[in-house]
Design a protein around this motif. Structure first.
Motif, PDB file in Angstrom:
ATOM      1  N   UNK A 137       0.725  -1.356  -0.014  1.00  0.00           N
ATOM      2  CA  UNK A 137       0.114  -0.107   0.006  1.00  0.00           C
ATOM      3  C   UNK A 137       1.009   1.187   0.056  1.00  0.00           C
ATOM      4  N   UNK A 138       1.590   1.270   1.053  1.00  0.00           N
ATOM      5  CA  UNK A 138       2.654   2.513   1.007  1.00  0.00           C
ATOM      6  C   UNK A 138       3.427   2.489  -0.379  1.00  0.00           C
ATOM      7  N   UNK A 139       4.044   1.665  -0.748  1.00  0.00           N
ATOM      8  CA  UNK A 139       4.727   1.487  -2.026  1.00  0.00           C
ATOM      9  C   UNK A 139       4.038   2.221  -3.346  1.00  0.00           C
ATOM     10  N   UNK A 140       3.043   1.596  -3.340  1.00  0.00           N
ATOM     11  CA  UNK A 140       1.914   2.057  -4.417  1.00  0.00           C
ATOM     12  C   UNK A 140       1.632   3.400  -4.227  1.00  0.00           C
ATOM     13  N   UNK A 141       1.360   4.061  -3.150  1.00  0.00           N
ATOM     14  CA  UNK A 141       0.963   5.450  -3.125  1.00  0.00           C
ATOM     15  C   UNK A 141       2.095   6.299  -3.040  1.00  0.00           C
ATOM     16  N   UNK A 142       3.317   5.645  -2.715  1.00  0.00           N
ATOM     17  CA  UNK A 142       4.467   6.636  -2.702  1.00  0.00           C
ATOM     18  C   UNK A 142       5.040   6.722  -4.020  1.00  0.00           C
ATOM     19  N   UNK A 143       5.027   5.679  -5.042  1.00  0.00           N
ATOM     20  CA  UNK A 143       5.659   5.781  -6.295  1.00  0.00           C
ATOM     21  C   UNK A 143       4.405   6.128  -7.223  1.00  0.00           C
ATOM     22  N   UNK A 144       3.262   5.928  -7.008  1.00  0.00           N
ATOM     23  CA  UNK A 144       2.291   6.085  -8.076  1.00  0.00           C
ATOM     24  C   UNK A 144       2.105   4.838  -8.819  1.00  0.00           C
TER      25      UNK A 144
ATOM     26  N   UNK B 237       0.282   0.718  -9.538  1.00  0.00           N
ATOM     27  CA  UNK B 237      -1.109   0.226  -9.534  1.00  0.00           C
ATOM     28  C   UNK B 237      -0.848  -1.082  -8.568  1.00  0.00           C
ATOM     29  N   UNK B 238      -1.994  -1.110  -7.540  1.00  0.00           N
ATOM     30  CA  UNK B 238      -2.028  -2.114  -6.680  1.00  0.00           C
ATOM     31  C   UNK B 238      -3.388  -3.032  -6.835  1.00  0.00           C
ATOM     32  N   UNK B 239      -3.193  -4.216  -6.991  1.00  0.00           N
ATOM     33  CA  UNK B 239      -4.086  -5.182  -7.511  1.00  0.00           C
ATOM     34  C   UNK B 239      -4.393  -6.092  -6.016  1.00  0.00           C
ATOM     35  N   UNK B 240      -5.606  -5.992  -5.554  1.00  0.00           N
ATOM     36  CA  UNK B 240      -5.722  -6.810  -4.299  1.00  0.00           C
ATOM     37  C   UNK B 240      -7.023  -7.635  -4.401  1.00  0.00           C
ATOM     38  N   UNK B 241      -6.840  -8.915  -4.539  1.00  0.00           N
ATOM     39  CA  UNK B 241      -8.184  -9.844  -4.418  1.00  0.00           C
ATOM     40  C   UNK B 241      -9.035  -9.917  -3.237  1.00  0.00           C
TER      41      UNK B 241
ATOM     42  N   UNK C  15      -5.808   1.735  -7.055  1.00  0.00           N
ATOM     43  CA  UNK C  15      -6.134   0.463  -6.290  1.00  0.00           C
ATOM     44  C   UNK C  15      -7.293  -0.227  -7.253  1.00  0.00           C
ATOM     45  N   UNK C  16      -7.005  -1.457  -7.364  1.00  0.00           N
ATOM     46  CA  UNK C  16      -7.879  -2.279  -8.338  1.00  0.00           C
ATOM     47  C   UNK C  16      -8.160  -3.301  -7.356  1.00  0.00           C
ATOM     48  N   UNK C  17      -9.234  -3.552  -6.944  1.00  0.00           N
ATOM     49  CA  UNK C  17      -9.606  -4.748  -5.922  1.00  0.00           C
ATOM     50  C   UNK C  17     -11.070  -5.339  -6.239  1.00  0.00           C
ATOM     51  N   UNK C  18     -11.026  -6.597  -5.640  1.00  0.00           N
ATOM     52  CA  UNK C  18     -12.562  -7.198  -5.653  1.00  0.00           C
ATOM     53  C   UNK C  18     -12.780  -7.266  -4.358  1.00  0.00           C
ATOM     54  N   UNK C  19     -14.144  -7.224  -4.271  1.00  0.00           N
ATOM     55  CA  UNK C  19     -14.628  -7.388  -2.831  1.00  0.00           C
ATOM     56  C   UNK C  19     -16.295  -8.000  -2.860  1.00  0.00           C
ATOM     57  N   UNK C  20     -16.488  -8.467  -1.754  1.00  0.00           N
ATOM     58  CA  UNK C  20     -17.887  -8.996  -1.596  1.00  0.00           C
ATOM     59  C   UNK C  20     -18.804  -7.943  -0.583  1.00  0.00           C
ATOM     60  N   UNK C  21     -17.937  -6.828  -0.421  1.00  0.00           N
ATOM     61  CA  UNK C  21     -18.518  -5.951   0.748  1.00  0.00           C
ATOM     62  C   UNK C  21     -19.653  -4.943  -0.003  1.00  0.00           C
ATOM     63  N   UNK C  22     -20.685  -5.126   0.086  1.00  0.00           N
ATOM     64  CA  UNK C  22     -21.910  -4.403  -0.383  1.00  0.00           C
ATOM     65  C   UNK C  22     -21.860  -2.842   0.100  1.00  0.00           C
ATOM     66  N   UNK C  23     -21.508  -2.805   1.377  1.00  0.00           N
ATOM     67  CA  UNK C  23     -21.468  -1.325   1.809  1.00  0.00           C
ATOM     68  C   UNK C  23     -20.638  -0.752   1.005  1.00  0.00           C
TER      69      UNK C  23
END
Length: 179
Positions: A67-74, A76-80, A110-118
């Motif tokens: 997370x820090x690396x992606x934000x600091x260096x611009x 793309x972070x992909x998180x399932x 940030x590209x992520x998959x989620x099941x959190x409907x909130x």
């Protein structure tokens, strides 16, 4: 400097490997205060993260570096399943870090998959940032954006819609088959 983080949680504890050209193994430990009978801090004790922490804390330790690396260096972070094991407020905070132009000055994504409907809420994500996947009966998957969705009359989804409620009611598809 281009950093790459790799994490592994196994029987020997949480290992964070930071690649900076040379591999460096970093042990993860958490520090907890020790209190006396009156509630005063009288010391601190280190614990291996994998032995004494919740699954959510372990996941935060695992993804903190990327997370820090992606934000600091611009980057793309992909998180399932970003939301797995994390409190919904923490998931929203992580998303908010990427949405905050003051904090995310280098345009990290940030590209992520989620099941959190909130999270299906214009307060947290724009319509063009919400994508759905729907499997058909042959197990092929279709990917489509909320911004592309049209109702039966051909109208786009308005910003004042309750997207979470509409999704749960099947308005946008992407509901699992229950047979």
């Amino acid at each position: 400097m281009n950093l790459l983080y790799q994490t592994h949680l196994g029987f020997n504890g949480l290992q964070v490997i930071m690649n900076t050209g040379e591999e460096e193994l970093v042990d993860s430990k958490t520090v907890h205060n020790i209190f006396d009978a009156n509630g005063n801090v009288i010391g601190q004790k280190e614990f291996p993260t994998d032995k004494m922490e919740s699954e959510g804390t372990k996941k935060m330790v695992e993804i903190a570096g990327p997370l820090v690396d992606a934000i600091r260096l611009g980057k793309i972070l992909v998180v399932d399943e970003l939301d797995a094991k994390l409190h919904p407020f923490l998931t929203r905070k992580i998303i908010g870090l990427f949405m905050d132009k003051e904090f995310n000055r280098n345009g990290a994504q940030l590209i992520f998959a989620t099941h959190d409907t909130n999270l299906l809420n214009i307060q947290y994500l724009r319509r063009d940032q919400i994508w759905f996947t729907e499997k058909d009966k042959s197990d092929s998957t279709e990917l489509y954006s909320l911004v592309e969705f049209r109702d039966e009359s051909g109208n786009k989804v308005r910003n004042d819609r309750n997207i979470e409620k509409d999704y749960i009611n099947g308005r946008y598809g992407a509901i699992p088959f229950m047979s």
